[in-house]
Design a protein around this motif. Structure first.
Motif: not given
Length: 278
Positions: A39-40, A55-58, A79-81, A93-101
């Motif tokens: 998720a992002s 610099t955090s990814d979380d 995993k929220l990134i 999300v549009k491209n399907g590389r991330v599942d959830l918004l």
């Protein structure tokens, strides 16, 4: 005879498969089981989402607590990134590389590539921000005509206002809310459009809370939804049903309000820490 036997076995197998699907059993020819989700969201959206450091990814905040609880209830790791600015998160999300918004307003355009879950995570208000000393009367959206505004790339303020803005308003788009607020404070634009709480959090952080102010009425009050990419490999009726049931129960038992309180407290603690380091 052998061919006839094979045909009979094939027909029986098809009948068994159809019966299993009708009874709600898993279709063995369906997509692979979903064992984890990503998720992002908008990383400049405190107290709902933010990064601890540049610099955090979380991502931290209200929506982080919400996603962690959802993960626990559906028994699937989420995993929220951080994947980049708000526009990039939507693109992933549009491209399907991330599942959830984790938090998005509804628009027809977004519904083309995302499924929206009910109930909403929460509601949030978007406002017009103006600069003290050069404020103009504002009581309705028509008062913005002929002036220059700014907001964040791919931000939405609800279907109705977005359509009106496209036809009648001059609104620039920048990559971050920090940049938008600085432009307003520097007298480069007449107003900023953004959600009240996140913009206020950044105004305080940037030391601009004494020079820029939100004005009423709200331009929109929209539901903030959890969404799933239509291209996600986890976009199945089974997974979506699990999520929908969990969201309903989270609302019923008051978890949304608990997450909101925890997120606000976490942002205040983060802000105090940053101030102490300056």
């Amino acid at each position: 005879m052998l061919l006839r036997t094979q045909i009979i076995y094939s027909l029986l197998a098809m009948l068994f498969l159809n019966a299993a699907v009708a009874l709600g059993e898993e279709d063995p020819s369906s997509t692979k089981q979903c064992t984890s989700l990503t998720a992002s969201g908008n990383s400049e959206y405190p107290p709902f989402l933010w990064r601890e450091t540049s610099t955090s990814d979380d991502l931290q905040g209200v929506n982080r607590f919400f996603i962690d609880e959802l993960s626990r209830r559906i028994n699937i790791p989420i995993k929220l990134i951080y994947v980049g600015p708000w526009s990039r998160a939507q693109s992933e999300v549009k491209n399907g590389r991330v599942d959830l918004l984790a938090g998005a307003f509804y628009t027809n355009e977004r519904s083309d590539y995302m499924d929206y879950f009910m109930p909403v995570i929460l509601h949030t208000n978007s406002v017009v921000w103006q600069r003290k000393g050069s404020m103009f009367p504002f009581t309705k959206k028509e008062d913005l005509e002929g002036k220059w505004g700014v907001t964040v790339i791919d931000n939405s303020f609800g279907q109705e206002f977005d359509h009106y803005a496209q036809r009648h308003l001059n609104i620039l788009s920048v990559s971050s809310v920090s940049q938008a607020l600085r432009m307003l404070a520097a007298d480069r634009v007449d107003y900023v459009l953004y959600e009240r709480n996140p913009a206020y959090a950044y105004a305080v952080k940037l030391g601009l809370s004494d020079s820029i102010v939100p004005v009423l009425p709200y331009i929109s009050s929209e539901g903030l939804y959890l969404t799933m990419s239509k291209r996600s490999s986890c976009n199945t009726s089974e997974i979506k049903h699990k999520i929908a049931v969990a969201l309903q129960k989270m609302q019923q038992d008051g978890y949304t309000e608990k997450a909101l309180i925890k997120g606000i407290e976490a942002w205040e603690k983060h802000s105090r820490t940053e101030l102490s380091l300056k």
